[in-house]
Design a protein around this motif. Structure first.
Motif, mmCIF file in Angstrom:
data_model
loop_
_atom_site.group_PDB
_atom_site.id
_atom_site.type_symbol
_atom_site.label_atom_id
_atom_site.label_comp_id
_atom_site.label_asym_id
_atom_site.label_seq_id
_atom_site.Cartn_x
_atom_site.Cartn_y
_atom_site.Cartn_z
ATOM 1 N N PHE A 24 0.836 -1.193 0.000
ATOM 2 C CA PHE A 24 0.000 0.000 0.000
ATOM 3 C C PHE A 24 0.871 1.242 0.000
ATOM 4 O O PHE A 24 0.961 1.965 0.999
ATOM 5 N N PRO A 25 1.533 1.522 -1.129
ATOM 6 C CA PRO A 25 2.393 2.709 -1.174
ATOM 7 C C PRO A 25 1.554 3.975 -0.985
ATOM 8 O O PRO A 25 0.430 4.060 -1.470
ATOM 9 N N THR A 26 2.108 4.918 -0.254
ATOM 10 C CA THR A 26 1.387 6.166 -0.015
ATOM 11 C C THR A 26 2.223 7.362 -0.435
ATOM 12 O O THR A 26 3.449 7.320 -0.418
ATOM 13 N N ALA A 27 1.516 8.403 -0.794
ATOM 14 C CA ALA A 27 2.130 9.706 -1.017
ATOM 15 C C ALA A 27 1.903 10.490 0.268
ATOM 16 O O ALA A 27 0.762 10.679 0.695
ATOM 17 N N ASN A 28 2.982 10.895 0.912
ATOM 18 C CA ASN A 28 2.918 11.658 2.164
ATOM 19 C C ASN A 28 2.806 13.135 1.814
ATOM 20 O O ASN A 28 3.682 13.671 1.135
ATOM 21 N N LEU A 29 1.749 13.760 2.301
ATOM 22 C CA LEU A 29 1.485 15.141 1.911
ATOM 23 C C LEU A 29 1.638 16.126 3.055
ATOM 24 O O LEU A 29 1.281 15.824 4.193
ATOM 25 N N VAL A 30 2.134 17.297 2.712
ATOM 26 C CA VAL A 30 2.161 18.431 3.615
ATOM 27 C C VAL A 30 1.201 19.454 3.020
ATOM 28 O O VAL A 30 1.383 19.899 1.877
ATOM 29 N N PRO A 31 0.127 19.803 3.754
ATOM 30 C CA PRO A 31 -0.835 20.770 3.208
ATOM 31 C C PRO A 31 -0.146 22.059 2.777
ATOM 32 O O PRO A 31 0.756 22.556 3.456
ATOM 33 N N LEU A 32 -0.571 22.590 1.629
ATOM 34 C CA LEU A 32 0.018 23.828 1.119
ATOM 35 C C LEU A 32 -0.307 25.011 2.016
ATOM 36 O O LEU A 32 0.513 25.914 2.178
ATOM 37 N N ASP A 33 -1.504 25.009 2.583
ATOM 38 C CA ASP A 33 -1.922 26.099 3.465
ATOM 39 C C ASP A 33 -1.855 25.587 4.894
ATOM 40 O O ASP A 33 -2.616 24.702 5.286
ATOM 41 N N GLU A 34 -0.943 26.130 5.681
ATOM 42 C CA GLU A 34 -0.766 25.651 7.046
ATOM 43 C C GLU A 34 -1.999 25.887 7.913
ATOM 44 O O GLU A 34 -2.151 25.274 8.966
ATOM 45 N N MET A 64 -2.425 -4.722 10.446
ATOM 46 C CA MET A 64 -2.725 -3.458 9.772
ATOM 47 C C MET A 64 -2.929 -3.682 8.273
ATOM 48 O O MET A 64 -3.862 -3.142 7.676
ATOM 49 N N ARG A 65 -2.075 -4.501 7.655
ATOM 50 C CA ARG A 65 -2.191 -4.781 6.218
ATOM 51 C C ARG A 65 -3.534 -5.437 5.895
ATOM 52 O O ARG A 65 -4.188 -5.074 4.918
ATOM 53 N N ILE A 66 -3.973 -6.354 6.721
ATOM 54 C CA ILE A 66 -5.271 -7.013 6.507
ATOM 55 C C ILE A 66 -6.399 -5.988 6.584
ATOM 56 O O ILE A 66 -7.324 -6.006 5.767
ATOM 57 N N GLN A 67 -6.312 -5.067 7.536
ATOM 58 C CA GLN A 67 -7.326 -4.016 7.638
ATOM 59 C C GLN A 67 -7.289 -3.093 6.424
ATOM 60 O O GLN A 67 -8.325 -2.651 5.933
ATOM 61 N N ILE A 74 -6.596 -3.897 3.401
ATOM 62 C CA ILE A 74 -7.286 -4.597 2.311
ATOM 63 C C ILE A 74 -8.793 -4.350 2.426
ATOM 64 O O ILE A 74 -9.457 -4.020 1.438
ATOM 65 N N THR A 75 -9.328 -4.468 3.625
ATOM 66 C CA THR A 75 -10.751 -4.206 3.868
ATOM 67 C C THR A 75 -11.078 -2.741 3.586
ATOM 68 O O THR A 75 -12.112 -2.429 2.983
ATOM 69 N N ASP A 76 -10.195 -1.845 4.010
ATOM 70 C CA ASP A 76 -10.407 -0.412 3.775
ATOM 71 C C ASP A 76 -10.465 -0.104 2.280
ATOM 72 O O ASP A 76 -11.289 0.707 1.836
ATOM 73 N N LYS A 77 -9.604 -0.743 1.501
ATOM 74 C CA LYS A 77 -9.600 -0.502 0.060
ATOM 75 C C LYS A 77 -10.916 -0.941 -0.561
ATOM 76 O O LYS A 77 -11.488 -0.219 -1.390
ATOM 77 N N VAL A 78 -11.427 -2.083 -0.146
ATOM 78 C CA VAL A 78 -12.723 -2.553 -0.645
ATOM 79 C C VAL A 78 -13.817 -1.545 -0.290
ATOM 80 O O VAL A 78 -14.647 -1.190 -1.128
ATOM 81 N N SER A 79 -13.794 -1.054 0.944
ATOM 82 C CA SER A 79 -14.783 -0.065 1.387
ATOM 83 C C SER A 79 -14.667 1.237 0.593
ATOM 84 O O SER A 79 -15.673 1.834 0.217
ATOM 85 N N ALA A 80 -13.435 1.669 0.351
ATOM 86 C CA ALA A 80 -13.230 2.910 -0.415
ATOM 87 C C ALA A 80 -13.721 2.743 -1.850
ATOM 88 O O ALA A 80 -14.400 3.639 -2.378
ATOM 89 N N LEU A 81 -13.404 1.633 -2.474
ATOM 90 C CA LEU A 81 -13.859 1.405 -3.849
ATOM 91 C C LEU A 81 -15.384 1.371 -3.923
ATOM 92 O O LEU A 81 -15.973 1.901 -4.867
ATOM 93 N N GLU A 82 -16.006 0.777 -2.923
ATOM 94 C CA GLU A 82 -17.474 0.756 -2.872
ATOM 95 C C GLU A 82 -18.022 2.173 -2.735
ATOM 96 O O GLU A 82 -18.969 2.547 -3.421
#
Length: 183
Positions: free
Chosen positions: A78-88, A165-168, A170-178
């Motif tokens: 589950f690669p992520t892009a770590n973001l810093v908000p542009l507006d603090e 955490m990885r198993i969760q 996987i469930t989160d991705k299914v929920s997000a896609l739904e």
């Protein structure tokens, strides 16, 4: 205004002094609720992005620059892009997992967003904003992404292990896609 100081009369009294125009916008109601910035901020602070989006008339958006992270996400699939908000000062919604759409340049992607302190990983007290963009493998370091919040999926929690955490996730991705199916 700040701390409820000022107001319409104050603006009218100072418009000539500071050379601006005042246009009063009537109160906006959604399902018999008068919409206000306070109510929108409260909804976002509680993770109620559905309510905030309804009040705003569109998905809440957070812009952020991608920074190099610890790259653990890619090691567990589950690669992520770590973001810093542009507006603090931009409000970052409540900790948890969200179904989001991501705009990169002119392209749109679906994903899931994590906001929290990464307690499972023992990284400390600093809040992190990380998005896993589905079916995406390009490098986006130092780019600006726009995150559009669609649904709060669950609260942040600490797991007993990385595998749990990885198993969760996987469930989160299914929920997000739904949640994003109609988008």
């Amino acid at each position: 205004g700040k701390n409820r100081q000022g107001g319409l009369e104050y603006l009218k009294e100072n418009k000539e002094k500071y050379n601006f125009e005042v246009v009063e916008i009537p109160a906006h109601e959604v399902e018999a609720v008068t919409v206000s910035s306070t109510k929108i901020r409260q909804a976002l602070s509680e993770g109620n992005v559905g309510v905030a989006n309804q009040y705003l008339g569109n998905p809440y958006t957070l812009w952020g620059r991608v920074m190099v992270g610890r790259q653990l996400g890619r090691k567990i699939g589950f690669p992520t892009a770590n973001l810093v908000p542009l507006d603090e000062y931009k409000l970052v919604p409540a900790d948890g997992i969200y179904a989001v759409t991501v705009r990169r340049r002119s392209a749109w992607h679906k994903g899931m967003l994590y906001i929290g302190k990464r307690e499972t990983l023992g990284y400390g007290l600093e809040r992190s904003v990380e998005v896993n963009i589905f079916d995406f493998s390009e490098s986006v370091y130092d780019e600006v992404l726009a995150l559009y919040f669609h649904k709060f999926l669950r609260a942040d929690r600490k797991f007993n292990s990385i595998d749990e955490m990885r198993i969760q996730l996987i469930t989160d991705k299914v929920s997000a896609l739904e949640a994003l199916k109609a988008i």
